[in-house]
Design a protein around this motif. Structure first.
Motif, PDB file in Angstrom:
ATOM      1  N   UNK A   6      -3.159  24.245  13.955  1.00  0.00           N
ATOM      2  CA  UNK A   6      -3.199  25.705  13.953  1.00  0.00           C
ATOM      3  C   UNK A   6      -2.168  26.269  12.981  1.00  0.00           C
ATOM      4  N   UNK A   7      -2.431  27.449  12.513  1.00  0.00           N
ATOM      5  CA  UNK A   7      -1.518  28.097  11.569  1.00  0.00           C
ATOM      6  C   UNK A   7      -0.186  28.390  12.237  1.00  0.00           C
ATOM      7  N   UNK A   8       0.884  28.195  11.508  1.00  0.00           N
ATOM      8  CA  UNK A   8       2.211  28.526  12.012  1.00  0.00           C
ATOM      9  C   UNK A   8       2.856  29.516  11.060  1.00  0.00           C
ATOM     10  N   UNK A   9       3.742  30.322  11.606  1.00  0.00           N
ATOM     11  CA  UNK A   9       4.453  31.300  10.792  1.00  0.00           C
ATOM     12  C   UNK A   9       5.854  31.453  11.350  1.00  0.00           C
ATOM     13  N   UNK A  10       6.843  31.331  10.518  1.00  0.00           N
ATOM     14  CA  UNK A  10       8.226  31.506  10.951  1.00  0.00           C
ATOM     15  C   UNK A  10       8.585  32.986  10.877  1.00  0.00           C
ATOM     16  N   UNK A  11       9.193  33.480  11.950  1.00  0.00           N
ATOM     17  CA  UNK A  11       9.624  34.876  12.002  1.00  0.00           C
ATOM     18  C   UNK A  11      11.051  34.920  12.535  1.00  0.00           C
ATOM     19  N   UNK A  12      11.757  35.970  12.201  1.00  0.00           N
ATOM     20  CA  UNK A  12      13.094  36.191  12.720  1.00  0.00           C
ATOM     21  C   UNK A  12      12.979  36.919  14.050  1.00  0.00           C
ATOM     22  N   UNK A  13      13.543  36.348  15.102  1.00  0.00           N
ATOM     23  CA  UNK A  13      13.446  36.929  16.437  1.00  0.00           C
ATOM     24  C   UNK A  13      14.020  38.335  16.458  1.00  0.00           C
ATOM     25  N   UNK A  14      15.128  38.541  15.768  1.00  0.00           N
ATOM     26  CA  UNK A  14      15.797  39.846  15.785  1.00  0.00           C
ATOM     27  C   UNK A  14      14.923  40.951  15.190  1.00  0.00           C
ATOM     28  N   UNK A  15      13.941  40.594  14.392  1.00  0.00           N
ATOM     29  CA  UNK A  15      13.072  41.580  13.756  1.00  0.00           C
ATOM     30  C   UNK A  15      11.912  42.015  14.650  1.00  0.00           C
ATOM     31  N   UNK A  16      11.697  41.333  15.754  1.00  0.00           N
ATOM     32  CA  UNK A  16      10.580  41.638  16.633  1.00  0.00           C
ATOM     33  C   UNK A  16      11.095  41.934  18.041  1.00  0.00           C
ATOM     34  N   UNK A  17      11.012  43.183  18.477  1.00  0.00           N
ATOM     35  CA  UNK A  17      11.545  43.560  19.789  1.00  0.00           C
ATOM     36  C   UNK A  17      10.971  42.745  20.950  1.00  0.00           C
ATOM     37  N   UNK A  18       9.691  42.410  20.927  1.00  0.00           N
ATOM     38  CA  UNK A  18       9.093  41.626  22.021  1.00  0.00           C
ATOM     39  C   UNK A  18       9.705  40.234  22.085  1.00  0.00           C
ATOM     40  N   UNK A  19       9.904  39.604  20.916  1.00  0.00           N
ATOM     41  CA  UNK A  19      10.509  38.275  20.904  1.00  0.00           C
ATOM     42  C   UNK A  19      11.958  38.328  21.361  1.00  0.00           C
ATOM     43  N   UNK A  20      12.677  39.353  20.945  1.00  0.00           N
ATOM     44  CA  UNK A  20      14.073  39.495  21.349  1.00  0.00           C
ATOM     45  C   UNK A  20      14.183  39.688  22.859  1.00  0.00           C
ATOM     46  N   UNK A  21      13.313  40.525  23.426  1.00  0.00           N
ATOM     47  CA  UNK A  21      13.311  40.737  24.881  1.00  0.00           C
ATOM     48  C   UNK A  21      12.945  39.443  25.608  1.00  0.00           C
ATOM     49  N   UNK A  22      11.953  38.723  25.105  1.00  0.00           N
ATOM     50  CA  UNK A  22      11.547  37.461  25.721  1.00  0.00           C
ATOM     51  C   UNK A  22      12.682  36.438  25.647  1.00  0.00           C
ATOM     52  N   UNK A  23      13.363  36.387  24.516  1.00  0.00           N
ATOM     53  CA  UNK A  23      14.497  35.468  24.361  1.00  0.00           C
ATOM     54  C   UNK A  23      15.581  35.771  25.392  1.00  0.00           C
ATOM     55  N   UNK A  24      15.905  37.052  25.574  1.00  0.00           N
ATOM     56  CA  UNK A  24      16.933  37.447  26.542  1.00  0.00           C
ATOM     57  C   UNK A  24      16.509  37.119  27.970  1.00  0.00           C
ATOM     58  N   UNK A  25      15.249  37.364  28.304  1.00  0.00           N
ATOM     59  CA  UNK A  25      14.757  37.064  29.649  1.00  0.00           C
ATOM     60  C   UNK A  25      14.729  35.559  29.895  1.00  0.00           C
ATOM     61  N   UNK A  26      14.343  34.793  28.897  1.00  0.00           N
ATOM     62  CA  UNK A  26      14.323  33.337  29.008  1.00  0.00           C
ATOM     63  C   UNK A  26      15.738  32.824  29.270  1.00  0.00           C
ATOM     64  N   UNK A  27      16.696  33.339  28.501  1.00  0.00           N
ATOM     65  CA  UNK A  27      18.083  32.920  28.656  1.00  0.00           C
ATOM     66  C   UNK A  27      18.625  33.277  30.037  1.00  0.00           C
ATOM     67  N   UNK A  28      18.280  34.458  30.545  1.00  0.00           N
ATOM     68  CA  UNK A  28      18.771  34.843  31.874  1.00  0.00           C
ATOM     69  C   UNK A  28      18.114  34.016  32.975  1.00  0.00           C
ATOM     70  N   UNK A  29      16.861  33.611  32.797  1.00  0.00           N
ATOM     71  CA  UNK A  29      16.139  32.843  33.808  1.00  0.00           C
ATOM     72  C   UNK A  29      16.501  31.356  33.784  1.00  0.00           C
ATOM     73  N   UNK A  30      16.572  30.770  32.580  1.00  0.00           N
ATOM     74  CA  UNK A  30      16.739  29.328  32.455  1.00  0.00           C
ATOM     75  C   UNK A  30      18.104  28.901  31.909  1.00  0.00           C
ATOM     76  N   UNK A  31      18.909  29.859  31.444  1.00  0.00           N
ATOM     77  CA  UNK A  31      20.250  29.543  30.964  1.00  0.00           C
ATOM     78  C   UNK A  31      20.298  28.842  29.623  1.00  0.00           C
ATOM     79  N   UNK A  32      19.272  29.026  28.799  1.00  0.00           N
ATOM     80  CA  UNK A  32      19.245  28.422  27.466  1.00  0.00           C
ATOM     81  C   UNK A  32      18.389  29.288  26.547  1.00  0.00           C
ATOM     82  N   UNK A  33      18.425  28.964  25.283  1.00  0.00           N
ATOM     83  CA  UNK A  33      17.661  29.698  24.271  1.00  0.00           C
ATOM     84  C   UNK A  33      16.379  28.918  23.986  1.00  0.00           C
TER      85      UNK A  33
END
Length: 101
Positions: A6-33
């Motif tokens: 499948x096609x892949x595309x690299x993006x900067x997390x800080x540039x996408x609010x949904x990814x940034x929110x998901x990253x923060x929620x993941x870190x709070x739930x699982x304690x890692x990035x």
């Protein structure tokens, strides 16, 4: 079966609010990035729910809704899932993967 990856595309997390929110929620739930993210776009089949595997024509159509997943590979057989939408509680989403011999 498809032989192409499948096609892949690299993006900067800080540039996408949904990814940034998901990253923060993941870190709070699982304690890692998360190590990577996966996005599965939504689709509906105007024609085709049960006819595509019979060789008939189908008419899928993309929709705005999608699924966004944050992933961290682990070396255990325990699979932990969490839903970030408060409308859908994630209780009971833990499972176990057993190695098949």
């Amino acid at each position: 079966m498809a032989t192409e990856s499948p096609a892949t595309r690299r993006v900067q997390v800080a540039e996408h609010p949904r990814l940034l929110k998901l990253k923060e929620m993941f870190n709070s739930k699982f304690g890692s990035i998360p190590k990577f993210y996966v996005r599965a776009p939504g689709r509906v089949n105007i024609i085709g729910e049960h006819i595509d595997y019979c060789g008939y024509s189908v008419l899928p159509m993309a929709v705005e809704q999608d699924v966004l997943i944050a992933v961290e590979p682990v070396k255990t057989y325990a699979l932990q899932l969490a839903n970030t939408n408060p409308l859908y509680p994630s209780s009971g989403l833990q499972g176990s993967l057993r190695q098949r011999l």
